[in-house]
Write a protein that holds these residues in place. Sequence first.
Motif, short mmCIF file in Angstrom:
data_model
loop_
_atom_site.label_atom_id
_atom_site.label_comp_id
_atom_site.label_asym_id
_atom_site.label_seq_id
_atom_site.Cartn_x
_atom_site.Cartn_y
_atom_site.Cartn_z
N LEU A 166 -16.58 61.88 45.88
CA LEU A 166 -15.54 61.61 46.87
C LEU A 166 -16.07 60.54 47.80
O LEU A 166 -17.19 60.66 48.33
N ILE A 167 -15.30 59.48 48.01
CA ILE A 167 -15.74 58.34 48.81
C ILE A 167 -15.01 58.32 50.15
O ILE A 167 -13.79 58.41 50.20
N CYS A 168 -15.77 58.18 51.21
CA CYS A 168 -15.19 58.17 52.56
C CYS A 168 -14.63 56.78 52.86
O CYS A 168 -14.91 55.81 52.15
N PRO A 169 -13.85 56.62 53.93
CA PRO A 169 -13.26 55.32 54.27
C PRO A 169 -14.29 54.21 54.49
O PRO A 169 -13.97 53.04 54.33
N ALA A 170 -15.53 54.59 54.84
CA ALA A 170 -16.58 53.58 55.05
C ALA A 170 -17.27 53.19 53.75
O ALA A 170 -18.13 52.31 53.73
N GLY A 171 -16.91 53.86 52.65
CA GLY A 171 -17.47 53.52 51.35
C GLY A 171 -18.66 54.36 50.93
O GLY A 171 -19.27 54.09 49.89
N PHE A 172 -19.01 55.40 51.70
CA PHE A 172 -20.16 56.24 51.37
C PHE A 172 -19.74 57.44 50.51
O PHE A 172 -18.70 58.06 50.77
N PRO A 173 -20.54 57.79 49.49
CA PRO A 173 -20.23 58.98 48.69
C PRO A 173 -20.56 60.25 49.48
O PRO A 173 -21.49 60.27 50.29
N MET A 174 -19.79 61.33 49.26
CA MET A 174 -20.02 62.60 49.94
C MET A 174 -20.51 63.63 48.92
O MET A 174 -20.28 63.48 47.72
N TRP A 175 -21.20 64.65 49.41
CA TRP A 175 -21.70 65.66 48.48
C TRP A 175 -20.80 66.90 48.48
O TRP A 175 -20.14 67.20 49.47
N MET A 176 -20.76 67.58 47.32
CA MET A 176 -19.90 68.75 47.18
C MET A 176 -20.52 69.94 47.90
O MET A 176 -21.60 70.40 47.57
N LYS A 177 -19.80 70.45 48.89
CA LYS A 177 -20.32 71.57 49.69
C LYS A 177 -19.92 72.92 49.08
O LYS A 177 -20.70 73.85 49.04
N CYS A 178 -18.66 73.04 48.64
CA CYS A 178 -18.17 74.29 48.05
C CYS A 178 -17.19 73.98 46.94
O CYS A 178 -16.15 73.36 47.18
N LYS A 179 -17.50 74.41 45.72
CA LYS A 179 -16.67 74.14 44.57
C LYS A 179 -15.42 75.01 44.55
O LYS A 179 -14.39 74.63 43.97
N ASN A 180 -15.50 76.18 45.16
CA ASN A 180 -14.37 77.12 45.16
C ASN A 180 -13.89 77.39 46.59
O ASN A 180 -13.83 78.53 47.04
#
Length: 249
Positions: free
Chosen positions: A162-176
């Motif tokens: 998932l990419i934020c508006p600034a272009g940085f990738p985010m990490w998955m915190k909770c899959k469910n």
Amino acid sequence: MKMKIKLEHRENPIKSNIVDNESAKMSTGHGVIQGYNGIAAEDDKHQVVMFAEAFGDSNESGHLPEIIEGVNKNCREAKVSDNIFDEIIVTADSGFHNEKNMKLIDIDGITAFIADNKFRKRDVRFSNSGRYKKKVVNWKPRKGKNYFTADDFIFNELTGKLICPAGFPMWMKCKNFQAGKYKGISYMGHIKNCKNCFLRSKCIRNKNTKARQVAKFDLTKLVGKESFTAKMIRRFDTPEGRSIYSKTA
């Protein structure tokens, strides 16, 4: 005789135009104008207008019941069919999509494919559309918004991030992740990226928050009973549904 008059404060005062009080303020590409919202239902095969009306508001979704009733009435009066919706398929754009309308469609047994406002994001044919978006430095919240919403965070199909508006990738915190009746996935930005981000003031409300968190919900995954919206999305995302809707003018 004394007459007592009670004055009440109204939070939503009536707005009217002295020349044409049935018209409304409409937001267009040329700014706000005083006008009408023209809606028409057309027979795709014969190119005949089955129903047309000008409404003094911009709320398309609120008029779907009137359109369905109008089409049925006109077909009965023209002796075309006693119930035309037993014989046809209905397509409509995302302006008519809400839970109330999807319930009406389902209960009346109407075969319909009505787009929701995220149908393109689920279409693999639009997976590379991000390359044509404006540059990150010019990425600003849409008019009327003070902060970025979940819709401003784009999922990259190639990287699975998932990419934020600034272009940085985010990490998955909770899959469910679950909120109310909806299920989804929650993501979080990396602290080092959020700390000195040039878009931080448009993304994070609390200055003490270290990193932005975002939840992406899948409307087709509901806790308990499936909503009418989810039913329409499931039907729309089939090859048949996509094909039929693509023919909509």
